[in-house]
Design a protein around this motif. Structure first.
Motif, PDB file in Angstrom:
ATOM      1  N   ALA A   1       0.838  -1.195   0.000  1.00 13.54           N
ATOM      2  CA  ALA A   1       0.000   0.000   0.000  1.00 13.54           C
ATOM      3  C   ALA A   1       0.873   1.244   0.000  1.00 13.54           C
ATOM      4  CB  ALA A   1      -0.897   0.004   1.238  1.00 13.54           C
ATOM      5  N   LEU A   2       0.524   2.201  -0.847  1.00 13.14           N
ATOM      6  CA  LEU A   2       1.150   3.520  -0.788  1.00 13.14           C
ATOM      7  C   LEU A   2       0.286   4.367   0.119  1.00 13.14           C
ATOM      8  CD1 LEU A   2       2.164   4.378  -4.455  1.00 13.14           C
ATOM      9  CD2 LEU A   2       3.615   3.665  -2.573  1.00 13.14           C
ATOM     10  N   VAL A   3       0.913   4.998   1.101  1.00 11.66           N
ATOM     11  CA  VAL A   3       0.176   5.814   2.059  1.00 11.66           C
ATOM     12  C   VAL A   3       0.824   7.186   2.186  1.00 11.66           C
ATOM     13  CG1 VAL A   3      -0.663   3.832   3.389  1.00 11.66           C
ATOM     14  CG2 VAL A   3       1.497   4.903   4.018  1.00 11.66           C
ATOM     15  N   GLU A   4       0.017   8.140   2.592  1.00 10.16           N
ATOM     16  CA  GLU A   4       0.501   9.503   2.825  1.00 10.16           C
ATOM     17  C   GLU A   4       0.191   9.866   4.266  1.00 10.16           C
ATOM     18  OE1 GLU A   4       0.087  13.951   0.846  1.00 10.16           O
ATOM     19  OE2 GLU A   4      -1.359  12.410   0.320  1.00 10.16           O
ATOM     20  N   ASP A   5       1.201  10.402   4.991  1.00  9.44           N
ATOM     21  CA  ASP A   5       0.959  10.820   6.366  1.00  9.44           C
ATOM     22  C   ASP A   5       0.497  12.275   6.390  1.00  9.44           C
ATOM     23  OD1 ASP A   5       3.241  12.481   6.255  1.00  9.44           O
ATOM     24  OD2 ASP A   5       4.495  11.060   7.358  1.00  9.44           O
ATOM     25  N   GLU A   6       0.202  12.785   7.582  1.00 12.12           N
ATOM     26  CA  GLU A   6      -0.329  14.142   7.729  1.00 12.12           C
ATOM     27  C   GLU A   6       0.634  15.214   7.251  1.00 12.12           C
ATOM     28  OE1 GLU A   6      -1.331  14.088  11.859  1.00 12.12           O
ATOM     29  OE2 GLU A   6      -3.144  12.920  11.529  1.00 12.12           O
ATOM     30  N   ALA A   7       1.929  14.908   7.224  1.00 12.04           N
ATOM     31  CA  ALA A   7       2.938  15.871   6.766  1.00 12.04           C
ATOM     32  C   ALA A   7       3.137  15.821   5.257  1.00 12.04           C
ATOM     33  CB  ALA A   7       4.269  15.597   7.473  1.00 12.04           C
ATOM     34  N   GLY A   8       2.414  14.917   4.563  1.00 11.12           N
ATOM     35  CA  GLY A   8       2.542  14.817   3.117  1.00 11.12           C
ATOM     36  C   GLY A   8       3.614  13.859   2.650  1.00 11.12           C
TER      37      GLY A   8
ATOM     38  N   VAL B   1       5.060  10.299   1.648  1.00 11.04           N
ATOM     39  CA  VAL B   1       4.496   9.090   1.078  1.00 11.04           C
ATOM     40  C   VAL B   1       5.445   7.934   1.354  1.00 11.04           C
ATOM     41  CG1 VAL B   1       3.745   7.979  -1.067  1.00 11.04           C
ATOM     42  CG2 VAL B   1       3.318  10.418  -0.706  1.00 11.04           C
ATOM     43  N   SER B   2       4.885   6.805   1.747  1.00 11.02           N
ATOM     44  CA  SER B   2       5.701   5.621   2.005  1.00 11.02           C
ATOM     45  C   SER B   2       4.927   4.381   1.607  1.00 11.02           C
ATOM     46  CB  SER B   2       6.123   5.558   3.472  1.00 11.02           C
ATOM     47  OG  SER B   2       4.996   5.501   4.315  1.00 11.02           O
ATOM     48  N   ARG B   3       5.615   3.278   1.675  1.00 15.67           N
ATOM     49  CA  ARG B   3       5.035   1.983   1.325  1.00 15.67           C
ATOM     50  C   ARG B   3       4.905   1.138   2.578  1.00 15.67           C
ATOM     51  NH1 ARG B   3       7.201  -2.459  -3.003  1.00 15.67           N
ATOM     52  NH2 ARG B   3       6.216  -4.247  -2.005  1.00 15.67           N
ATOM     53  N   LEU B   4       3.767   0.469   2.724  1.00 16.42           N
ATOM     54  CA  LEU B   4       3.546  -0.500   3.793  1.00 16.42           C
ATOM     55  C   LEU B   4       3.176  -1.824   3.151  1.00 16.42           C
ATOM     56  CD1 LEU B   4       1.324   1.590   6.266  1.00 16.42           C
ATOM     57  CD2 LEU B   4       3.776   1.134   6.440  1.00 16.42           C
ATOM     58  N   ASP B   5       3.635  -2.907   3.726  1.00 12.74           N
ATOM     59  CA  ASP B   5       3.316  -4.235   3.210  1.00 12.74           C
ATOM     60  C   ASP B   5       2.492  -4.993   4.247  1.00 12.74           C
ATOM     61  OD1 ASP B   5       4.846  -4.021   0.758  1.00 12.74           O
ATOM     62  OD2 ASP B   5       6.611  -4.076   2.041  1.00 12.74           O
TER      63      ASP B   5
ATOM     64  N   GLY C   1      -2.863   2.593   9.438  1.00 12.88           N
ATOM     65  CA  GLY C   1      -3.365   3.141  10.692  1.00 12.88           C
ATOM     66  C   GLY C   1      -3.821   4.583  10.626  1.00 12.88           C
ATOM     67  N   ASP C   2      -4.206   5.089  11.793  1.00 15.19           N
ATOM     68  CA  ASP C   2      -4.682   6.463  11.939  1.00 15.19           C
ATOM     69  C   ASP C   2      -3.645   7.454  11.430  1.00 15.19           C
ATOM     70  OD1 ASP C   2      -7.013   5.582  13.090  1.00 15.19           O
ATOM     71  OD2 ASP C   2      -6.283   5.822  15.145  1.00 15.19           O
ATOM     72  N   GLY C   3      -4.110   8.517  10.823  1.00 16.57           N
ATOM     73  CA  GLY C   3      -3.226   9.556  10.327  1.00 16.57           C
ATOM     74  C   GLY C   3      -2.614   9.238   8.972  1.00 16.57           C
ATOM     75  N   LEU C   4      -2.873   8.043   8.443  1.00 19.15           N
ATOM     76  CA  LEU C   4      -2.360   7.668   7.132  1.00 19.15           C
ATOM     77  C   LEU C   4      -3.508   7.581   6.137  1.00 19.15           C
ATOM     78  CD1 LEU C   4       0.155   4.829   8.096  1.00 19.15           C
ATOM     79  CD2 LEU C   4       0.672   7.218   7.561  1.00 19.15           C
ATOM     80  N   VAL C   5      -3.287   8.124   4.953  1.00 24.84           N
ATOM     81  CA  VAL C   5      -4.288   8.075   3.900  1.00 24.84           C
ATOM     82  C   VAL C   5      -3.799   7.095   2.847  1.00 24.84           C
ATOM     83  CG1 VAL C   5      -5.481   9.402   2.111  1.00 24.84           C
ATOM     84  CG2 VAL C   5      -4.980  10.451   4.332  1.00 24.84           C
ATOM     85  N   LEU C   6      -4.637   6.127   2.505  1.00 26.32           N
ATOM     86  CA  LEU C   6      -4.296   5.140   1.492  1.00 26.32           C
ATOM     87  C   LEU C   6      -4.403   5.785   0.118  1.00 26.32           C
ATOM     88  CD1 LEU C   6      -3.676   2.155   0.782  1.00 26.32           C
ATOM     89  CD2 LEU C   6      -6.159   1.800   0.692  1.00 26.32           C
ATOM     90  N   ILE C   7      -3.294   5.783  -0.629  1.00 22.14           N
ATOM     91  CA  ILE C   7      -3.283   6.306  -1.994  1.00 22.14           C
ATOM     92  C   ILE C   7      -3.703   5.215  -2.961  1.00 22.14           C
ATOM     93  CG2 ILE C   7      -1.822   7.218  -3.846  1.00 22.14           C
ATOM     94  CD1 ILE C   7      -0.104   8.527  -1.640  1.00 22.14           C
ATOM     95  N   GLY C   8      -3.150   4.033  -2.778  1.00 18.93           N
ATOM     96  CA  GLY C   8      -3.469   2.905  -3.638  1.00 18.93           C
ATOM     97  C   GLY C   8      -2.793   1.656  -3.112  1.00 18.93           C
ATOM     98  N   SER C   9      -3.207   0.502  -3.630  1.00 16.32           N
ATOM     99  CA  SER C   9      -2.630  -0.759  -3.192  1.00 16.32           C
ATOM    100  C   SER C   9      -2.549  -1.721  -4.364  1.00 16.32           C
ATOM    101  CB  SER C   9      -3.477  -1.363  -2.065  1.00 16.32           C
ATOM    102  OG  SER C   9      -4.779  -1.656  -2.529  1.00 16.32           O
ATOM    103  N   TRP C  10      -1.674  -2.716  -4.228  1.00 16.66           N
ATOM    104  CA  TRP C  10      -1.550  -3.751  -5.244  1.00 16.66           C
ATOM    105  C   TRP C  10      -1.067  -5.025  -4.587  1.00 16.66           C
ATOM    106  CZ3 TRP C  10       1.796   0.180  -4.438  1.00 16.66           C
ATOM    107  CH2 TRP C  10       3.131  -0.127  -4.241  1.00 16.66           C
ATOM    108  N   ARG C  11      -1.399  -6.157  -5.213  1.00 16.07           N
ATOM    109  CA  ARG C  11      -0.954  -7.452  -4.722  1.00 16.07           C
ATOM    110  C   ARG C  11       0.347  -7.831  -5.414  1.00 16.07           C
ATOM    111  NH1 ARG C  11      -6.224 -10.182  -6.114  1.00 16.07           N
ATOM    112  NH2 ARG C  11      -7.081  -8.123  -6.159  1.00 16.07           N
TER     113      ARG C  11
ATOM    114  N   ARG D   1      -2.896  13.628  -5.632  1.00 14.13           N
ATOM    115  CA  ARG D   1      -3.410  12.404  -6.243  1.00 14.13           C
ATOM    116  C   ARG D   1      -3.658  12.588  -7.741  1.00 14.13           C
ATOM    117  NH1 ARG D   1      -4.294  12.290  -1.147  1.00 14.13           N
ATOM    118  NH2 ARG D   1      -4.243  10.379   0.037  1.00 14.13           N
ATOM    119  N   LEU D   2      -4.095  13.774  -8.143  1.00 16.34           N
ATOM    120  CA  LEU D   2      -4.241  14.062  -9.571  1.00 16.34           C
ATOM    121  C   LEU D   2      -2.890  13.959 -10.274  1.00 16.34           C
ATOM    122  CD1 LEU D   2      -6.702  17.101  -9.510  1.00 16.34           C
ATOM    123  CD2 LEU D   2      -7.205  14.765 -10.275  1.00 16.34           C
ATOM    124  N   ALA D   3      -1.865  14.494  -9.635  1.00 21.07           N
ATOM    125  CA  ALA D   3      -0.515  14.440 -10.208  1.00 21.07           C
ATOM    126  C   ALA D   3      -0.017  13.004 -10.281  1.00 21.07           C
ATOM    127  CB  ALA D   3       0.443  15.302  -9.387  1.00 21.07           C
TER     128      ALA D   3
END
Length: 187
Positions: free
Chosen positions: A32-39, A41-45, A58-68, A102-104
């Motif tokens: 999953a690509l996620v964005e924290d409150e500070a902008g 972006v990181s990857r979580l598996d 978790g809280d404070g993280l916004v899911l940008i997208g995910s892939w298997r 996200r548009l970018a």
């Protein structure tokens, strides 16, 4: 758009973000690509079991997208992190995006998919807000009725009006996530 953020990792981290279990080579995972409150972006598996069980960032993280994907074997030549299908999946997940970042990201994914010949660039369209959008369609999909075909309408990809520095930063970020082969030659 802030382009100063960097992606923490472009390969599986080796540990499930939900359970803390070790992710061994050959293990199916959801990244999953996620964005924290500070902008940033990181990857979580996530292990397949954790993701299918409902675990999400978790809280404070916004899911940008995910892939298997599958955790790669150690020492083997690294394949691109995301296949064309996985990039298309991320692109489709961002269809209703309205935030500039996200548009970018969607715009950049569209450029990658055009380069990989997974999307065909069919033209552009003026938007009501004065902006522009690329008109694309997936490879192998028939033209829409307005072009004499019987396929679905073109997909509109909003041009986020990035300056050269923002584009370069975004491509650098994508390079870290999607592997060098995916973004080579886009700058």
């Amino acid at each position: 758009m802030a382009t100063s953020s960097s992606f923490e990792t472009g390969t599986p981290g080796g540990v499930c973000a939900a359970s803390g279990e070790t992710l061994t080579p050959g293990t199916p995972i959801t990244s999953a690509l996620v964005e924290d409150e500070a902008g940033n972006v990181s990857r979580l598996d996530f292990s397949a079991a954790a993701w299918s069980g409902g675990s999400r960032p978790g809280d404070g993280l916004v899911l940008i997208g995910s892939w298997r994907t599958v955790v790669p074997e150690a020492g083997k030549r690294r394949d691109p992190l995301a296949s064309s299908g996985e990039i298309m999946e991320l692109f489709e997940q961002l269809e209703s995006a309205t935030e500039q970042r996200r548009l970018a990201f969607r715009f950049a994914l569209a450029l990658i998919l055009i380069r990989k010949k997974e999307l065909r660039l069919e033209g552009g369209r003026d938007q009501e807000d004065g902006g522009r959008a690329m008109l694309v369609r997936p490879r192998g999909v028939a033209l829409p009725p307005e072009m004499g075909g019987d396929g679905p309408a073109f997909i509109e990809v909003v041009d986020p009006k990035l300056d050269e520095a923002s584009i370069a930063g975004l491509i650098g970020d994508l390079d870290a996530v999607l592997a060098p082969e995916a973004t080579e030659g886009l700058a």
